[in-house]
Every structure is written in C-alpha cells, then in structure tokens.
Write a protein that holds these residues in place. Structure first.
Motif, PDB file in Angstrom:
ATOM      1  N   GLU A  51       2.961   5.940   9.521  1.00 31.83           N
ATOM      2  CA  GLU A  51       2.325   4.875  10.282  1.00 31.83           C
ATOM      3  C   GLU A  51       0.857   5.222  10.467  1.00 31.83           C
ATOM      4  O   GLU A  51       0.451   6.362  10.261  1.00 31.83           O
ATOM      5  CB  GLU A  51       3.002   4.682  11.638  1.00 31.83           C
ATOM      6  CG  GLU A  51       2.868   5.869  12.575  1.00 31.83           C
ATOM      7  CD  GLU A  51       3.604   5.662  13.893  1.00 31.83           C
ATOM      8  OE1 GLU A  51       4.295   4.647  14.058  1.00 31.83           O
ATOM      9  OE2 GLU A  51       3.466   6.517  14.760  1.00 31.83           O
ATOM     10  N   TYR A  52       0.062   4.217  10.836  1.00 35.04           N
ATOM     11  CA  TYR A  52      -1.343   4.490  11.130  1.00 35.04           C
ATOM     12  C   TYR A  52      -1.419   5.404  12.346  1.00 35.04           C
ATOM     13  O   TYR A  52      -0.728   5.178  13.344  1.00 35.04           O
ATOM     14  CB  TYR A  52      -2.097   3.194  11.410  1.00 35.04           C
ATOM     15  CG  TYR A  52      -2.539   2.467  10.168  1.00 35.04           C
ATOM     16  CD1 TYR A  52      -3.721   2.818   9.532  1.00 35.04           C
ATOM     17  CD2 TYR A  52      -1.775   1.445   9.626  1.00 35.04           C
ATOM     18  CE1 TYR A  52      -4.135   2.164   8.384  1.00 35.04           C
ATOM     19  CE2 TYR A  52      -2.173   0.778   8.477  1.00 35.04           C
ATOM     20  CZ  TYR A  52      -3.365   1.149   7.868  1.00 35.04           C
ATOM     21  OH  TYR A  52      -3.772   0.495   6.722  1.00 35.04           O
TER      22      TYR A  52
ATOM     23  N   GLN B 164     -10.308  -0.780  14.291  1.00 35.00           N
ATOM     24  CA  GLN B 164      -9.817  -1.813  15.197  1.00 35.00           C
ATOM     25  C   GLN B 164      -9.249  -1.144  16.437  1.00 35.00           C
ATOM     26  O   GLN B 164      -8.905   0.043  16.408  1.00 35.00           O
ATOM     27  CB  GLN B 164      -8.799  -2.720  14.520  1.00 35.00           C
ATOM     28  CG  GLN B 164      -7.533  -2.051  14.044  1.00 35.00           C
ATOM     29  CD  GLN B 164      -6.644  -3.065  13.332  1.00 35.00           C
ATOM     30  OE1 GLN B 164      -7.014  -3.607  12.297  1.00 35.00           O
ATOM     31  NE2 GLN B 164      -5.476  -3.323  13.894  1.00 35.00           N
ATOM     32  N   PRO B 165      -9.156  -1.886  17.546  1.00 36.51           N
ATOM     33  CA  PRO B 165      -8.741  -1.272  18.812  1.00 36.51           C
ATOM     34  C   PRO B 165      -7.252  -0.943  18.911  1.00 36.51           C
ATOM     35  O   PRO B 165      -6.868  -0.063  19.672  1.00 36.51           O
ATOM     36  CB  PRO B 165      -9.139  -2.306  19.864  1.00 36.51           C
ATOM     37  CG  PRO B 165      -9.212  -3.600  19.128  1.00 36.51           C
ATOM     38  CD  PRO B 165      -9.591  -3.261  17.719  1.00 36.51           C
ATOM     39  N   THR B 166      -6.412  -1.639  18.155  1.00 31.42           N
ATOM     40  CA  THR B 166      -4.971  -1.408  18.251  1.00 31.42           C
ATOM     41  C   THR B 166      -4.399  -0.978  16.906  1.00 31.42           C
ATOM     42  O   THR B 166      -4.986  -1.238  15.856  1.00 31.42           O
ATOM     43  CB  THR B 166      -4.241  -2.682  18.721  1.00 31.42           C
ATOM     44  OG1 THR B 166      -4.525  -3.732  17.796  1.00 31.42           O
ATOM     45  CG2 THR B 166      -4.683  -3.079  20.129  1.00 31.42           C
ATOM     46  N   GLN B 167      -3.233  -0.358  16.950  1.00 29.99           N
ATOM     47  CA  GLN B 167      -2.603   0.172  15.747  1.00 29.99           C
ATOM     48  C   GLN B 167      -2.241  -0.943  14.766  1.00 29.99           C
ATOM     49  O   GLN B 167      -1.510  -1.863  15.111  1.00 29.99           O
ATOM     50  CB  GLN B 167      -1.353   0.953  16.119  1.00 29.99           C
ATOM     51  CG  GLN B 167      -0.678   1.610  14.940  1.00 29.99           C
ATOM     52  CD  GLN B 167       0.548   2.386  15.351  1.00 29.99           C
ATOM     53  OE1 GLN B 167       1.287   1.969  16.238  1.00 29.99           O
ATOM     54  NE2 GLN B 167       0.758   3.521  14.709  1.00 29.99           N
ATOM     55  N   PRO B 168      -2.746  -0.850  13.528  1.00 29.01           N
ATOM     56  CA  PRO B 168      -2.365  -1.844  12.519  1.00 29.01           C
ATOM     57  C   PRO B 168      -0.934  -1.602  12.036  1.00 29.01           C
ATOM     58  O   PRO B 168      -0.460  -0.466  12.070  1.00 29.01           O
ATOM     59  CB  PRO B 168      -3.342  -1.604  11.368  1.00 29.01           C
ATOM     60  CG  PRO B 168      -4.240  -0.495  11.777  1.00 29.01           C
ATOM     61  CD  PRO B 168      -3.714   0.095  13.029  1.00 29.01           C
ATOM     62  N   PRO B 169      -0.262  -2.646  11.560  1.00 26.04           N
ATOM     63  CA  PRO B 169       1.058  -2.434  10.968  1.00 26.04           C
ATOM     64  C   PRO B 169       0.924  -1.666   9.649  1.00 26.04           C
ATOM     65  O   PRO B 169      -0.083  -1.790   8.951  1.00 26.04           O
ATOM     66  CB  PRO B 169       1.586  -3.843  10.735  1.00 26.04           C
ATOM     67  CG  PRO B 169       0.402  -4.735  10.790  1.00 26.04           C
ATOM     68  CD  PRO B 169      -0.644  -4.042  11.579  1.00 26.04           C
ATOM     69  N   VAL B 170       1.921  -0.874   9.317  1.00 28.41           N
ATOM     70  CA  VAL B 170       1.895  -0.066   8.102  1.00 28.41           C
ATOM     71  C   VAL B 170       1.691  -0.936   6.865  1.00 28.41           C
ATOM     72  O   VAL B 170       1.021  -0.532   5.912  1.00 28.41           O
ATOM     73  CB  VAL B 170       3.193   0.763   7.974  1.00 28.41           C
ATOM     74  CG1 VAL B 170       3.249   1.492   6.648  1.00 28.41           C
ATOM     75  CG2 VAL B 170       3.292   1.763   9.106  1.00 28.41           C
TER      76      VAL B 170
ATOM     77  N   ASN C 185      -0.179  -3.356   6.511  1.00 27.38           N
ATOM     78  CA  ASN C 185      -1.565  -3.815   6.409  1.00 27.38           C
ATOM     79  C   ASN C 185      -2.415  -2.741   5.735  1.00 27.38           C
ATOM     80  O   ASN C 185      -2.938  -1.857   6.382  1.00 27.38           O
ATOM     81  CB  ASN C 185      -2.112  -4.159   7.790  1.00 27.38           C
ATOM     82  CG  ASN C 185      -3.493  -4.772   7.719  1.00 27.38           C
ATOM     83  OD1 ASN C 185      -4.135  -4.791   6.674  1.00 27.38           O
ATOM     84  ND2 ASN C 185      -3.949  -5.263   8.848  1.00 27.38           N
ATOM     85  N   ARG C 186      -2.540  -2.829   4.433  1.00 32.47           N
ATOM     86  CA  ARG C 186      -3.322  -1.857   3.663  1.00 32.47           C
ATOM     87  C   ARG C 186      -4.527  -2.498   2.989  1.00 32.47           C
ATOM     88  O   ARG C 186      -5.328  -1.813   2.385  1.00 32.47           O
ATOM     89  CB  ARG C 186      -2.438  -1.185   2.618  1.00 32.47           C
ATOM     90  CG  ARG C 186      -1.335  -0.370   3.261  1.00 32.47           C
ATOM     91  CD  ARG C 186      -0.329   0.108   2.245  1.00 32.47           C
ATOM     92  NE  ARG C 186       0.781   0.756   2.928  1.00 32.47           N
ATOM     93  CZ  ARG C 186       1.078   2.034   2.811  1.00 32.47           C
ATOM     94  NH1 ARG C 186       0.354   2.812   2.035  1.00 32.47           N
ATOM     95  NH2 ARG C 186       2.089   2.546   3.456  1.00 32.47           N
ATOM     96  N   VAL C 187      -4.661  -3.809   3.076  1.00 31.28           N
ATOM     97  CA  VAL C 187      -5.743  -4.489   2.371  1.00 31.28           C
ATOM     98  C   VAL C 187      -7.020  -4.614   3.192  1.00 31.28           C
ATOM     99  O   VAL C 187      -8.098  -4.780   2.631  1.00 31.28           O
ATOM    100  CB  VAL C 187      -5.306  -5.888   1.865  1.00 31.28           C
ATOM    101  CG1 VAL C 187      -4.222  -5.759   0.825  1.00 31.28           C
ATOM    102  CG2 VAL C 187      -4.863  -6.761   3.008  1.00 31.28           C
TER     103      VAL C 187
END
Length: 89
Positions: free
Chosen positions: A14-15, A45-51, A53-55
């Motif tokens: 995870e990020y 970004q301020p919050t954890q991106p979903p795994v 989301n790589r683009v």
C-alpha cells in the motif's frame, strides 16, 4: 546541515506515508532517492491514495533522485525496497 533520517523501507502492499515515517516537514524541499532495484511511485496529496491509483503519481526509476518542492500537502510512496528521503536547501 540537512537532517537525514534512516532509509525508509517500502513494502509494496500500500502507499506509505513518507512524512509520518521520516518526521520531515512538508514546509521544506525534500530529496527522494530510489535505492531499490525496482520502480517506485510517489504521490503528493494529503490522504492515502488507493493502491490501484498508479497513474497520477510520479514514477521514480532505480537510483533516480526526485526533488519534492516545499509546501506540499502530503507525500506517499508505493514500491518495494529502500528509499532515502532528506531535507535539502
């Protein structure tokens, strides 16, 4: 002299919050060095991106350095291996 914490180890599941892990401020320029043998992805970004989301992130090749300009909202990293994160002038 810039503060250099120990390498951060990315687990590829995870990020991970770079600022929470290193204790470095978002009000300073940071240098991120990919010390691993694989690509990592950085996202500002301020919050954890979903795994998935790589683009939207910045791809960092092995042994590549990236400068993150100060006053960002948060820094997240995804990949497997070690990264060095340090404050720079």
């Amino acid at each position: 002299m810039a503060d250099t914490p120990p390498d951060m180890i990315l687990l590829n599941d995870e990020y991970q919050d770079v600022i929470a892990a290193t204790g470095l401020p978002t009000t300073e320029n940071l240098l991120v060095l990919n010390k691993s043998n694989s690509v990592i992805i950085l996202q500002l970004q301020p919050t954890q991106p979903p795994v998935a989301n790589r683009v939207n992130g910045r791809t960092v090749q092995p042994n590549e350095e990236v400068v993150v300009q100060k006053d960002f909202s948060g820094l997240w990293a995804l990949g497997k291996g070690r990264i060095l994160v340090q404050e720079i002038e």
